[in-house]
Design a protein around this motif. Sequence first.
Motif, short mmCIF file in Angstrom:
data_model
loop_
_atom_site.label_atom_id
_atom_site.label_comp_id
_atom_site.label_asym_id
_atom_site.label_seq_id
_atom_site.Cartn_x
_atom_site.Cartn_y
_atom_site.Cartn_z
N LEU A 44 0.83 -1.21 0.00
CA LEU A 44 0.00 0.00 0.00
C LEU A 44 0.86 1.26 0.00
O LEU A 44 0.59 2.21 -0.74
N CYS A 45 1.89 1.27 0.82
CA CYS A 45 2.78 2.43 0.89
C CYS A 45 3.43 2.70 -0.47
O CYS A 45 3.52 3.85 -0.92
N GLY A 118 4.36 7.38 8.61
CA GLY A 118 3.77 6.95 9.89
C GLY A 118 3.41 5.48 9.87
O GLY A 118 3.66 4.75 10.85
N ALA A 119 2.83 5.00 8.76
CA ALA A 119 2.47 3.59 8.64
C ALA A 119 3.70 2.71 8.63
O ALA A 119 3.73 1.63 9.24
N LYS A 120 4.75 3.15 7.94
CA LYS A 120 6.00 2.39 7.90
C LYS A 120 6.62 2.27 9.29
O LYS A 120 7.15 1.22 9.66
N ASP A 121 6.56 3.35 10.05
CA ASP A 121 7.12 3.34 11.41
C ASP A 121 6.36 2.37 12.31
O ASP A 121 6.95 1.74 13.20
N MET A 122 5.06 2.25 12.09
CA MET A 122 4.24 1.37 12.93
C MET A 122 4.59 -0.10 12.76
O MET A 122 4.43 -0.89 13.68
N ILE A 123 5.07 -0.48 11.56
CA ILE A 123 5.42 -1.89 11.31
C ILE A 123 6.92 -2.07 11.13
O ILE A 123 7.37 -3.12 10.66
N ILE A 145 -5.08 4.28 8.70
CA ILE A 145 -4.62 5.66 8.53
C ILE A 145 -4.24 5.93 7.06
O ILE A 145 -4.41 7.04 6.57
N LEU A 146 -3.76 4.90 6.37
CA LEU A 146 -3.47 5.05 4.94
C LEU A 146 -4.76 5.28 4.16
O LEU A 146 -4.83 6.14 3.27
#
Length: 288
Positions: A44-45, A118-123, A145-146
Motif C-alpha cells: 500500500l505504501c 507513519g504507517a511504515k514506522d508502525m510496522i 490511517i493510509l
Amino acid sequence: MVKIHLKKGDESQFLYETPVDTPVDDVIKDVTCIYNGRLKVQRLCADIEDLSLHGIVLPPNMQGLTDEQIIELKLHDEWADKCIPSGGAIDTKDKYGRRNGKAPNKQMQEVLNKTIQGAKDMISKKKVDANVPLTQATVTEAISILKGAVTIVYPMGLPPHDTVRHELENTEDLSGTQASTEIIEEPNASLWWAGKEFLRGKKLSDFVGKNDKTKIVAKIQKKGQGAPSREPVVSEEEQKKMMAYYYKKQEAMKKLEADGEDSYLDAAWADSNHLKRRFHGISNLKFR
C-alpha cells in the motif's frame, strides 16, 4: 509472555508476544496474519507513493500507450474527470505510462507522504531492537490511517481498477507477481525454532518449556521446505569484534618478530612464575 523474534529466512520481521500455554495453531494463525499484514502495508505504501507522484491508474486499455496512440485510438479516461484530487492536480507524467500523470498538489502530497512514513514506522523492523511487539491491531491501524489519507486527498474515491483501491478493499490480484511469492497462507505456514517444527495440536509450552519469560528466535516459512538454517552461535557483531581482536593481536606479534627483540619476555604476562610470586606476596620486590 513468551517473546518470539520472527524471521523469514535470515531477515528479521517483527517481535510477537503471547502466553506460554497458547496453542500452536493460534500462534501460527496470528503470526501469519501479522506477517501478511505487514506485506500489505508495504504494498500500500509503495502504491500510494506512486499515486502521490503520478495520479490515478489509467484504464487497462490505455496503460503503456503514448499520447499519440491514445489520440489515434480515440481513447478517453472517464475516471480522470471524476477522480480529481483535493485542491486540483499538477502535471507529472508517468514515464511507464501506467498512471494518468495528474498528481495531487504539493500540500496533498505532503499529507500522503507523512501518512506513509507513519504507517511504515508502525510496522518497522526497528521495533524488534526497541523490544516492542507487533500486533494485528497495529497492522490494522496502519492500513486504516493510509485509507484515511487517501480519502482526504481523493474524496470522490479512486477508479475501480486502481491498485490502491484494490488493496484497501482486499480485492487485489497478485497472481504472477513477486508479491505473491512472499505471501504465506495460514494453512501452508510452518513455524520453526532450534531446528524443530512447532507441531499443530500442541501448545507452545511443549516446545519452549513452562517459563513465561522466554525469548526465542523463530522462523516462518511454507510447508514442505524442510528445516530452515539455524541461527549462528555467534552474532555478526560479535564476530566482527573477535576478528578485530585477533587481527590486532596478529599485528602486534608481527611487530615483535620484525624488531628481533626479546624485550617482551620481561613483561609480567610472559613470566611463567609471575602467578606463583603473587600468591606468595613477593611479586613487587625490588633488589638494589
